[in-house]
Structure formats: C-alpha cells, structure tokens
Design a protein around this motif. Structure first.
Motif, short mmCIF file in Angstrom:
data_model
loop_
_atom_site.label_atom_id
_atom_site.label_comp_id
_atom_site.label_asym_id
_atom_site.label_seq_id
_atom_site.Cartn_x
_atom_site.Cartn_y
_atom_site.Cartn_z
N UNK A 437 7.85 -44.75 -29.39
CA UNK A 437 9.10 -45.44 -29.71
C UNK A 437 8.95 -46.88 -29.25
N UNK A 438 8.96 -47.81 -30.17
CA UNK A 438 8.69 -49.20 -29.82
C UNK A 438 9.98 -49.97 -29.56
N UNK A 439 9.91 -50.83 -28.57
CA UNK A 439 11.06 -51.68 -28.26
C UNK A 439 10.58 -53.07 -27.86
N UNK A 440 11.49 -54.03 -27.98
CA UNK A 440 11.22 -55.40 -27.56
C UNK A 440 12.44 -55.92 -26.82
N UNK A 441 12.21 -56.69 -25.76
CA UNK A 441 13.30 -57.18 -24.92
C UNK A 441 13.42 -58.70 -24.99
N UNK A 442 14.67 -59.16 -24.88
CA UNK A 442 14.93 -60.59 -24.87
C UNK A 442 16.40 -60.86 -24.63
N UNK A 443 16.73 -62.12 -24.50
CA UNK A 443 18.13 -62.48 -24.24
C UNK A 443 19.01 -62.27 -25.46
N UNK A 444 18.45 -62.51 -26.64
CA UNK A 444 19.20 -62.36 -27.88
C UNK A 444 18.32 -61.69 -28.92
N UNK A 445 18.94 -61.16 -29.96
CA UNK A 445 18.18 -60.55 -31.05
C UNK A 445 17.34 -61.60 -31.76
N UNK A 446 17.89 -62.81 -31.94
CA UNK A 446 17.15 -63.88 -32.59
C UNK A 446 15.88 -64.22 -31.80
N UNK A 447 16.01 -64.23 -30.49
CA UNK A 447 14.84 -64.53 -29.65
C UNK A 447 13.80 -63.42 -29.77
N UNK A 448 14.26 -62.18 -29.81
CA UNK A 448 13.33 -61.05 -29.93
C UNK A 448 12.60 -61.10 -31.27
N UNK A 449 13.32 -61.40 -32.34
CA UNK A 449 12.71 -61.46 -33.67
C UNK A 449 11.60 -62.51 -33.74
N UNK A 450 11.73 -63.55 -32.91
CA UNK A 450 10.74 -64.63 -32.91
C UNK A 450 9.51 -64.33 -32.06
N UNK A 451 9.52 -63.21 -31.33
CA UNK A 451 8.39 -62.90 -30.46
C UNK A 451 7.15 -62.60 -31.29
N UNK A 452 6.02 -63.23 -30.97
CA UNK A 452 4.78 -62.97 -31.73
C UNK A 452 4.31 -61.52 -31.62
N UNK A 453 4.66 -60.83 -30.51
CA UNK A 453 4.18 -59.46 -30.29
C UNK A 453 4.79 -58.45 -31.26
N UNK A 454 5.86 -58.83 -31.96
CA UNK A 454 6.50 -57.89 -32.87
C UNK A 454 5.78 -57.81 -34.22
N UNK A 455 4.96 -58.79 -34.51
CA UNK A 455 4.39 -58.91 -35.86
C UNK A 455 3.57 -57.69 -36.27
N UNK A 456 2.69 -57.25 -35.40
CA UNK A 456 1.80 -56.15 -35.76
C UNK A 456 2.56 -54.84 -35.91
N UNK A 457 3.55 -54.63 -35.05
CA UNK A 457 4.34 -53.39 -35.11
C UNK A 457 5.11 -53.33 -36.42
N UNK A 458 5.73 -54.42 -36.78
CA UNK A 458 6.49 -54.47 -38.04
C UNK A 458 5.56 -54.36 -39.24
N UNK A 459 4.37 -54.94 -39.12
CA UNK A 459 3.41 -54.89 -40.22
C UNK A 459 2.98 -53.45 -40.51
N UNK A 460 3.00 -52.61 -39.49
CA UNK A 460 2.66 -51.20 -39.65
C UNK A 460 3.79 -50.39 -40.27
#
Length: 629
Positions: A437-460
């Motif tokens: 179960x993948x998760x990402x943390x940040x102050x806002x959703x917009x900030x989380x969406x901009x995280x480079x680490x999300x790219x590969x997970x979403x690409x899958x």
C-alpha cells in the motif's frame, strides 16, 4: 434525653463520608431528594398490592421549603416514613441502607428501582448543616418520632407530635445551615434560583414531582413600574427522562433540541444514537456526535466524558472512564440502575459495571460510525474532517493495541480521482502485481503531487494515499500492514518497483559509477548515508529517500516538538541516470572532482527544497548558484 453515639465508630468515619466521598457540597440536595424518592417508591410499591394505602402514583410528592430568616432548608415527602427502630438503624448507623434491603427483599423490577444503595448519602447533609432534624411517621403507625444530630457527637431520638402539615405519614428533614465563613458561603442554598438550578441539574428526572414555592414579580394592574410579589407552588423537575421514552415516541427534533439545550451547542448534532441495553449490565444512553469539533477539542483543556446517571439522578457531570480517548468527541449521557448513587470518582474507576458499560458504549460508537461510513458517505466524510485526527491518534496510542478496532474507520485522499477512500477500498482495487500500500506525505496535496518520488509508482498504475497530517504516517507505522499488505512510503529507499532485468542493469550502472558516488558522498558526509542511482525518477534529476522506519516527514514532525532531543532520518541521495544532470556529472568525474562536490551540494539542497525541508547553509547554496550561473 439520652444522646446516642453513632454505631459506625467515630468522628473519623463520618469525616470521611463528608470530606472524601463527595467533592462538591451542593450534592447534599441530590442525596436527600433521592432518599425521599426512595421512601415514596417503597410506599408506591406497596400500593400496587395493598388497597389500604389509598394512594395513586399522582398523589406522591417531594416538597422543598426555604426559610431565610431561620436559615433552614426543609425536604418533605409523603413516602413510607420510619419507625423509631428504623430511624436508629438507618440514620444511626453510617453506611446502613434500608433501600438496598428493601430492593433485595422485594425483588424489584425496572419500574421499582431504589436509588440510594449504600446509605451514606444522608450524611452529606452535614456538609452544609450544623444541625439536622428528621421528623418521621411510618405508614400505618400512630406515633411520630424526631431524630436530631449536630454531627459526630451523636444523635437523639424521641417521640413527637410533629411530622408535617402537608402529610399524615412520611418524613420531613430540616437542615439548619452552618454559618458563612471566608471560605464557605452556605447562604447560597437559601436562594430560590440556586435550589431550582440544583434540582434541574441533579434531580430533574426523579419520577415524582419536586415542588417548591417560587416567588414572581407581577406588574400591578394600571401601573408601569409597580409590582406585587406573587408566590406559586411549582414543580421543578420534568420527571420523565427523554432516554427512558421509546424511540417511536420521539422525533429527530426532540433529540436535537435536547442535545442543544443539554450540551450548550448552537448547532444540532451530526448524528445521535438512542441505546437501551439489557444483559450483563443494563443501561440507557443517548450518544451524540457534534457537527463541529469544539474550539478547544485538540487542546489539553478539553475534558472528555459522558454524563452519568443512576435511575435518573446525575452522579457525575463528565465520566471520562466511559469513553476511550479516540472517541472523546462523543457527548451524551448514560443512565444505569446497576450503579450506586453514593459512590465517588475514585470508586467509579474500579467499578466492574462501569467498565462493562464503557466496553458496550465503545462497541456501539464503532458500529454507528461504520453504519455512517457505509450508508451516508458524505456525512461520514464531514465527521472525519472534524474528528478523524483523533481516530488516528487512537491507532498510535498504547503501542498500536487499538489498531484492529479503528483501522476500518480510516479514510484518506487518494491519487485516483482525488477522492477519499477507505483502506479496504484501496486494497480491493489494487492490481494483481501490487504488493504494498503506497503512500506519500507532505503539507498539502499539491506539494505531494509535485514530489519526484511519486512518478515511478504512478507510472506503474499504482494508487497513492496522500498523507497531509503529521499523525498519518505514525498511524500506519503502528499498523504495519492492512489485510496482509504492508504500508510503504514512496520515499522509502527499498521501494522495489523494478523487474529482475531492470535491477540487474541498474546495479551494473551503479558499479560503473562507484567513484562518482564516493566523491559526492564525501561532499555530503554526515548528511546522507550514501549516493546511488534511482529507478523511481522520470523527469526529475534527484530525490531524497530514507532507510529504516524514520522518514523525512516523521523527522520534521518529531523535531518540531518542544524537546531537546532531535532525530535524523537516514537519507539516501538518488540520481536519475537518464537525466542530463547525471551525464554532466559523469563527464566531470575524475577530471574536476571539486566541481562534482559542489554539484553534489547543490543537488542535495535542491532535493531538500522539494521535500519542503530547510537547507543547512543558505549562504553557501546561494553562492554555488551564482558560481554556476
């Protein structure tokens, strides 16, 4: 006339009854009214099988009278009364109770409950009175008796012709209030409004009318500023608790109005539950979820707890033991005949019946929240917005021992459709090849969406849960897994999204550039554990990941706390092997290692900024940018 000593041994015991069991002096009125109700109950019970009693339920009453001149409060009832022997046994022996014996001997059912069961309530009168006089005539007895005491020195009992001009049988208790002092104002109990308030607060649901003469100013006819004093006999209590009525008798407005009046909320509740429970422990309850969190809800000043009644008599304004902390937002009350009126807060904490009630209420709240989640999603999302953080704290508390009870209540914003989903919904729509179960943390959703680490997970094609509250990540760390699926941060260094072939190719390229990573690591010594290549990056040149249980977001949260101890996550600087920046680094490696080290610092600070982390040396960072330009 002989003064008799109390049989309960001593001044010490009486002092304990007065000063230890009861916290507030005002409860003396609650205790004496409850005793009067018991006395009426006994005679009413007899009237059900004995026609000679000649009284119907509507004939019974409790009367309060105040005399400011004499400084007395009088409580009168037309109940069963007491003989001389009963006066001596019930009032001369501390902690003896005729009520408990009567209840046991007659095997009373729900409609014939006796409130006072420990027999110490009467002695609360001495908290406010310097002398207590009891006049009583037992039903079917000719002779009345007078019991009088000034406290620990003992008491007297003698025949008397006086009982009450209101009744032929029953009991009249006269309290001569103690003198006021700098510490205590006993005169407050001689004010009509104060007595009205106490009856409403503690004894509103006694099922016999509590009456008192109330004075009102009435404008004289034909005048605009002259008044007459009008005195009327009024009933102070409502007698029938809302929670004792059948659900079919009541409307939603009845419940909402009761909540707003009882708990001083200008808004109706979000939801309510009317509970009638029979079993190992019997109780009635009204449970409410407020529409919004109180302004002090997430502060230390907030006090949780439900009002606790026994047979309609309030014994505690906020019983914290009835609610776990994670359901502290619930307001309401519990009324049980299985709890004694005359017990203190300390004794309640060890009361078996109370624990059974608390466990039952916890289950009821959980079931009601699940029902709301399944049947009224919009309302549940509003609830979770107001109180969801407390549920998450509950998962973190007590080393995660409550996670199995609370995890089904969690909802999180998701990368798919940007909607709130449950963990079950997430797992149900996972692709077959997804292990975590993948998760990402940040102050806002917009900030989380901009995280480079999300790219590969979403690409899958994998879904990501967005954690925007600091406690989110701590909660899932305590849960570890859900339905055998492990929680995994997209910033974890061991994300493991590659095929075996991709892993092999990345390992070979990493080995080829070993000297480059050593040079960069030397520049960042003490800041990162290592520098390596990344398979998770697509468009970004660099990112930071973490090794071990402590992530960057957790580091930020823990270090923001007001403690001297600071923590540091084990960071890994990951480079995108397909990005032009990496090509530039490899070109410089060996020929200009000093520049490589400068670039390493720039890339590290860039990665920190993307994580919304402060950079270590802003001046150095600024100078490096200027040099690069």
């Amino acid at each position: 006339m002989e003064t008799k000593a109390f049989q309960a041994e001593s001044k010490k015991l009486l002092d304990m009854m007065i000063h230890s069991i009861y916290t507030h002096k005002e409860i003396f009125l609650r205790e004496l009214i409850s005793n009067a109700s018991d006395a009426i109950d006994k005679l009413y019970f007899r009237s059900l099988t004995d026609d000679s009693v000649g009284l119907n339920k509507g004939d019974f009453f409790i009367r309060l009278d105040i005399n400011k001149t004499e400084r007395t409060i009088t409580i009168t009832d037309n109940g069963i009364g007491m003989t001389a022997e009963e006066l001596e046994h019930n009032l001369g022996t501390i902690a003896s109770s005729g009520s408990l014996k009567f209840k046991t001997d007659n095997q009373l059912g729900e409609d014939q409950q006796i409130i006072g069961q420990f027999g110490v309530g009467f002695y609360s009168a001495f908290m406010v009175a310097k002398r207590v006089t009891v006049y009583s005539r037992a039903f079917d007895e000719e002779q009345a008796y007078k019991w009088q005491s000034e406290g620990v020195e003992g008491y007297t009992i003698e025949p008397t012709d006086e009982v009450s001009n209101l009744t032929k049988h029953g009991t009249k208790i006269v309290l001569e209030l103690a003198d006021d002092s700098d510490e205590e104002n006993y005169s407050e109990f001689l004010e009509e409004f104060r007595i009205q308030h106490l009856v409403k607060r503690y004894s509103d649901y006694i099922r016999f009318p509590i009456q008192m003469e109330i004075s009102h100013r009435k404008l004289k006819e034909g005048t605009t500023d002259e008044y007459d004093l009008e005195i009327n006999l009024e009933t102070l209590n409502s007698m029938v608790p809302l929670w004792r009525k059948n659900r079919s008798e009541l409307t939603d407005d009845d419940y909402n109005n009761f909540y707003q009046e009882k708990f001083n909320d200008y808004m109706p509740p979000m939801a309510f539950k009317h509970v009638h429970n029979e079993g190992a422990v019997s109780y009635d309850a009204l449970l409410y979820i407020p529409s919004k969190a109180p302004f002090d809800y997430y502060t230390r000043e907030y006090e949780k707890g439900l009002q606790l009644y026994t047979n309609g008599v309030l014994i505690m304004e906020k019983c914290a033991d009835l609610l776990p902390d994670y359901y502290s937002f619930v307001k309401g009350l519990v009324d049980s005949e299985d709890l004694s009126l005359n017990i203190s807060r300390e004794m309640l904490q060890h009361d078996r019946q109370l624990k059974l009630i608390a466990k039952s209420i916890e289950k009821t709240i959980h079931n009601e929240l699940i029902r709301m989640l399944n049947n009224d999603r919009e309302k549940y999302e509003k609830f979770f917005e107001a109180f969801g953080t407390q549920i998450k704290y509950g998962i973190c508390s007590d080393y995660g021992m409550h996670k199995d009870d609370l995890q089904d209540l969690l909802i999180f914003r998701s990368s798919r459709d940007d909607k709130l989903i449950t963990l079950s919904e997430y797992v149900e729509r996972m692709p077959e090849d997804q292990k975590d179960i993948y998760y990402a943390s940040g102050n806002t959703i917009e900030q989380i969406k901009a995280l480079p680490q999300t790219e590969a997970v979403l690409a899958k094609g994998y879904e990501i849960l967005y954690f925007t509250i600091p406690v989110d990540e701590f909660a899932v760390k305590n849960m570890i897994s859900f339905k055998d699926k492990t929680f995994k941060s997209v910033t974890a260094s061991d994300l493991d999204l590659n095929t075996e072939e991709e892993k092999k190719a990345l390992d070979e390229k990493t080995e080829e550039n070993k000297s480059l990573f050593e040079t960069m690591h030397k520049a960042l010594e003490g800041k990162v554990e290592r520098v390596t290549l990344s398979s998770r990056l697509k468009s970004h040149p660099v990112c930071l990941t973490s090794e071990g249980d402590l992530t960057l977001e957790m580091e930020k949260t823990l270090n923001a706390m007001p403690t001297d101890t600071k923590v540091q996550a084990k960071l890994v600087l990951e480079l995108n092997p397909e990005h032009p920046v990496f090509e530039k680094l490899t070109a410089l490696n060996g020929s200009d290692n000093e520049k490589v080290q400068k670039y390493a610092k720039l890339l590290y600070n860039q990665a920190l900024l993307m994580e919304n982390m402060p950079i270590d040396n802003p001046a150095e960072f600024s100078n490096l940018i200027c040099e690069l330009m």
